[in-house]
Design a protein around this motif. Structure first.
Motif, PDB file in Angstrom:
ATOM      1  N   UNK A 484      21.318  -5.361 -11.776  1.00 40.83           N
ATOM      2  CA  UNK A 484      21.457  -5.582 -10.341  1.00 40.83           C
ATOM      3  C   UNK A 484      20.393  -6.553  -9.828  1.00 40.83           C
ATOM      4  N   UNK A 485      19.197  -6.426 -10.362  1.00 41.92           N
ATOM      5  CA  UNK A 485      18.114  -7.310  -9.954  1.00 41.92           C
ATOM      6  C   UNK A 485      18.445  -8.763 -10.269  1.00 41.92           C
ATOM      7  N   UNK A 486      18.991  -9.010 -11.467  1.00 46.02           N
ATOM      8  CA  UNK A 486      19.367 -10.367 -11.862  1.00 46.02           C
ATOM      9  C   UNK A 486      20.446 -10.919 -10.935  1.00 46.02           C
ATOM     10  N   UNK A 487      21.416 -10.085 -10.619  1.00 50.80           N
ATOM     11  CA  UNK A 487      22.517 -10.513  -9.740  1.00 50.80           C
ATOM     12  C   UNK A 487      21.976 -10.927  -8.373  1.00 50.80           C
ATOM     13  N   UNK A 488      21.106 -10.090  -7.812  1.00 50.51           N
ATOM     14  CA  UNK A 488      20.546 -10.381  -6.491  1.00 50.51           C
ATOM     15  C   UNK A 488      19.614 -11.588  -6.528  1.00 50.51           C
ATOM     16  N   UNK A 489      18.831 -11.700  -7.599  1.00 48.90           N
ATOM     17  CA  UNK A 489      17.887 -12.811  -7.698  1.00 48.90           C
ATOM     18  C   UNK A 489      18.615 -14.143  -7.794  1.00 48.90           C
ATOM     19  N   UNK A 494      20.236 -19.375  -5.334  1.00 49.46           N
ATOM     20  CA  UNK A 494      21.283 -20.252  -4.802  1.00 49.46           C
ATOM     21  C   UNK A 494      20.932 -20.723  -3.388  1.00 49.46           C
ATOM     22  N   UNK A 495      20.477 -19.792  -2.562  1.00 46.30           N
ATOM     23  CA  UNK A 495      20.131 -20.140  -1.181  1.00 46.30           C
ATOM     24  C   UNK A 495      18.865 -21.000  -1.144  1.00 46.30           C
ATOM     25  N   UNK A 496      17.870 -20.652  -1.945  1.00 50.70           N
ATOM     26  CA  UNK A 496      16.617 -21.407  -1.956  1.00 50.70           C
ATOM     27  C   UNK A 496      16.838 -22.840  -2.432  1.00 50.70           C
ATOM     28  N   UNK A 509      12.504 -11.023 -15.292  1.00 52.55           N
ATOM     29  CA  UNK A 509      13.930 -11.290 -15.538  1.00 52.55           C
ATOM     30  C   UNK A 509      14.077 -12.609 -16.299  1.00 52.55           C
ATOM     31  N   UNK A 510      13.982 -12.518 -17.605  1.00 56.34           N
ATOM     32  CA  UNK A 510      14.022 -13.738 -18.411  1.00 56.34           C
ATOM     33  C   UNK A 510      15.367 -14.449 -18.334  1.00 56.34           C
ATOM     34  N   UNK A 511      16.425 -13.699 -18.070  1.00 59.13           N
ATOM     35  CA  UNK A 511      17.742 -14.326 -17.913  1.00 59.13           C
ATOM     36  C   UNK A 511      17.772 -15.241 -16.701  1.00 59.13           C
ATOM     37  N   UNK A 512      16.989 -14.913 -15.704  1.00 59.90           N
ATOM     38  CA  UNK A 512      16.945 -15.734 -14.492  1.00 59.90           C
ATOM     39  C   UNK A 512      16.378 -17.110 -14.787  1.00 59.90           C
TER      40      UNK A 512
END
Length: 598
Positions: A484-489, A494-496, A509-512
């Motif tokens: 969930x953290x990855x999804x929200x991050x 995207x917005x930033x 979150x290394x996937x991020x």
């Protein structure tokens, strides 16, 4: 000679004294600007000052504890007007480079402090007499401050280059050469002598009732000499009747009115005795006695001393900055004057940068102790710009991610305050706001839970940021599952990216950190993966050596949690050993080797 009967003697209207009458100069703000009129004042996130450790910087800059609020205001203004930043940088350069200027300005602070004390006495005066005494002291300290400033600038000569100090020098020169000032310098000693000769003591008559209790009192006389107490006991004096004593020598102890105490600090003024009717009568008498002095001082009402009132905190600000720069350089750490880039560039380039708060924590409390921190503090680079404005920072626990993130915010604040930054070379665009999202201490009474609390703070940030802001995230969205953290991050990224804001996102979150996913989204700010460096031990060792170097690199995919577990004694092997020593495990399969094989 100035006399109350001839006030017209100094009633001059010469336009050459215009700058004397209304001097307007600041070492922080160029002419025409101040913290009220300047519109380019940045915003702060709710917890940004605490997250970035601004309090410690304030304490370092503040040479005198009474200027804490002023130091906080200067840093928190976050001015992003380049002309104001240049103005301050040039003043600081003069303080650093003009021989003897900092030392002489520090001596001036003692005079300015006495000037401020005179102002305080005037504000707290409870009688006309006290107010007149305060006004006299104020004008005396005003002339001493002007003369000291004139001496400082004469000594500096042509070495001054900043607009702020040159403007102050010109105003001081005009004031010092003006007719009003010259008359004031001549007449103040005479006024002081008159004031001191007016009264040193009073004689009071006290009536007693039939039980010998004091019930009435009246003023008998005003004296130019002070009374003294009896060093011997009261009865000893009575028994020694033959001993001759002065009419101003008492037969008992001399009692003093106590000083005022505020917050445990003794103030320079004593407790107000005017609450008693007797002393109110004294005030009325003194008004008549001091009338000529009051009339003489009234002739100087056109002398505007207000610029001196704000000069003290400004000098403290620059002297604190000079001492900080000198201490860091003496400890082997680089500091530099940052080049101010256009705001439209949205850039921040720092070469050999470090976190100032980390350096302050390592500096010895003794400012005179020699230290070399060049081998203790790891220097890094920062490069916000067209090549990337979103840093996704991963790496091992305690590997320097928070220190790096916080340090960027501190450097930005110092830059916009007009100070040097902790780096060898710097080029920085001003920001219109600094916003942080760091972990907060958990509150058991929260109705929304930790994730809800994080979401509320994120929403508050996005309500205020612009493309010219700086946003620093540290372990944001850690209150939920990794998925969930990855999804929200990714939604945040995207917005930033679309907004183009400068961002550091320190995370596990290394996937991020797979930046191609983010950079495929629309926007003009690229994302870059940064990694806090670490090296695994040789052979079978699981020990991790942290390098604290932050480098552009794909995420390594792990945070060295096993190393952290072993450091704190909670690896599986260590816990099994503990249980075996306590004889809680009896079966042979519970050995560390068997556990690790399962």
């Amino acid at each position: 000679m100035l006399t109350p009967d001839h006030p017209e003697k100094i009633a001059v209207s010469d336009t050459s004294n215009a700058s004397e009458n209304k001097p307007n100069v600041s070492l922080l703000w160029p002419p025409g600007l101040d913290d009220f009129t300047c519109k380019e004042i940045g915003q702060w996130g709710e917890h940004s000052a605490i997250d970035l450790g601004i309090g410690k910087i304030v304490n370092v800059l503040n040479l005198q504890s009474r200027h804490v609020s002023q130091m906080q205001n200067i840093l928190s203004a976050l001015c992003y007007n380049p002309s104001v930043i240049f103005y301050r940088q040039n003043v600081l350069d003069d303080f650093l480079n003009c021989p003897g200027l900092a030392e002489e300005m520090e001596k001036l602070l003692d005079l300015l402090r006495q000037f401020e004390r005179a102002l305080f006495r005037i504000q707290k005066a409870s009688s006309n007499f006290q107010e007149i005494a305060g006004e006299l002291s104020k004008m005396e300290m005003y002339t001493e401050c002007i003369q000291k400033l004139k001496s400082v600038f004469t000594q500096a000569g042509p070495a001054l280059h900043s607009e702020g100090l040159l403007l102050l020098r010109d105003i001081v020169t005009k004031i010092e050469a003006g007719e009003i000032f010259q008359v004031l310098v001549q007449e103040l000693p005479e006024l002081r002598a008159k004031m001191q000769g007016l009264i040193s003591s009073i004689t009071i008559g006290v009536n007693l009732d039939h039980d010998y209790r004091p019930v009435e009192a009246t003023l008998l006389s005003i004296n130019t000499r002070s009374f003294q107490g009896d060093e011997n006991s009261f009865f000893g004096r009575l028994l020694n009747l033959q001993k001759k004593k002065s009419e101003y020598q008492g037969i008992g102890q001399l009692h003093s009115v106590p000083f005022q105490i505020m917050h445990g600090i003794e103030l320079p003024d004593r407790q107000n005795p005017m609450m008693f009717p007797l002393f109110k009568d004294l005030d009325l008498v003194l008004q008549k006695v001091t009338g000529p002095i009051a009339a003489a001082l009234a002739q100087y009402v056109q002398v505007n001393t207000s610029f001196l009132e704000k000069l003290g905190p400004e000098i403290v600000f620059y002297l604190g900055a000079v001492r900080l720069i000198q201490r860091l350089r003496a400890a082997g750490l680089p500091v530099c004057r940052p080049e101010i880039a256009p705001a439209e560039k949205r850039m921040c380039e720092l070469e050999d940068f470090y976190n100032l708060e980390l350096a302050l924590n390592l500096l010895d409390p003794d400012p005179y102790k020699e230290q070399d921190l060049s081998q203790e503090i790891v220097l890094n680079d920062v490069a916000f710009g067209s090549q990337g404005r979103i840093f996704i920072l991963t790496g091992p626990n305690r590997g320097g991610k928070t220190t790096y993130t916080q340090g960027i915010g501190v450097a930005q604040i110092l830059c916009q305050a007009g100070l040097y930054v902790p780096a060898r070379k710097a080029r920085i665009s001003p920001v219109d706001g600094i916003f942080t999202h760091f972990p907060l201490e958990e509150k058991p009474d929260l109705n929304v839970g930790r994730l809800g609390e994080e979401a509320q703070r994120l929403n508050a940030i996005f309500q205020r940021i612009t493309r010219h802001s700086l946003v620093l995230f540290n372990e944001t969205l850690s209150a939920t599952s990794p998925g969930e953290s990855l999804y929200l991050a990714r939604d945040l990224m995207q917005v930033l990216r679309k907004l183009g804001v400068r961002t550091v996102y320190a995370t596990h979150l290394h996937e991020l950190a797979k930046t191609d996913v983010i950079n495929d989204l629309p926007g003009d700010s690229l994302a870059i993966s940064l990694v806090a460096g670490a090296v695994l031990g040789n052979g079978t060792s699981d020990e991790v050596k942290r390098t604290y170097k932050i480098i552009p690199s794909p995420a390594t995919g792990f945070s060295y949690a096993k190393d952290i577990a072993r450091r704190h004694g909670i690896s599986s092997e260590q816990l099994i050993d503990v249980l075996q020593q306590r004889r809680c495990l009896l079966d042979a399969d519970s050995s560390p080797s068997s556990v690790t094989q399962r």
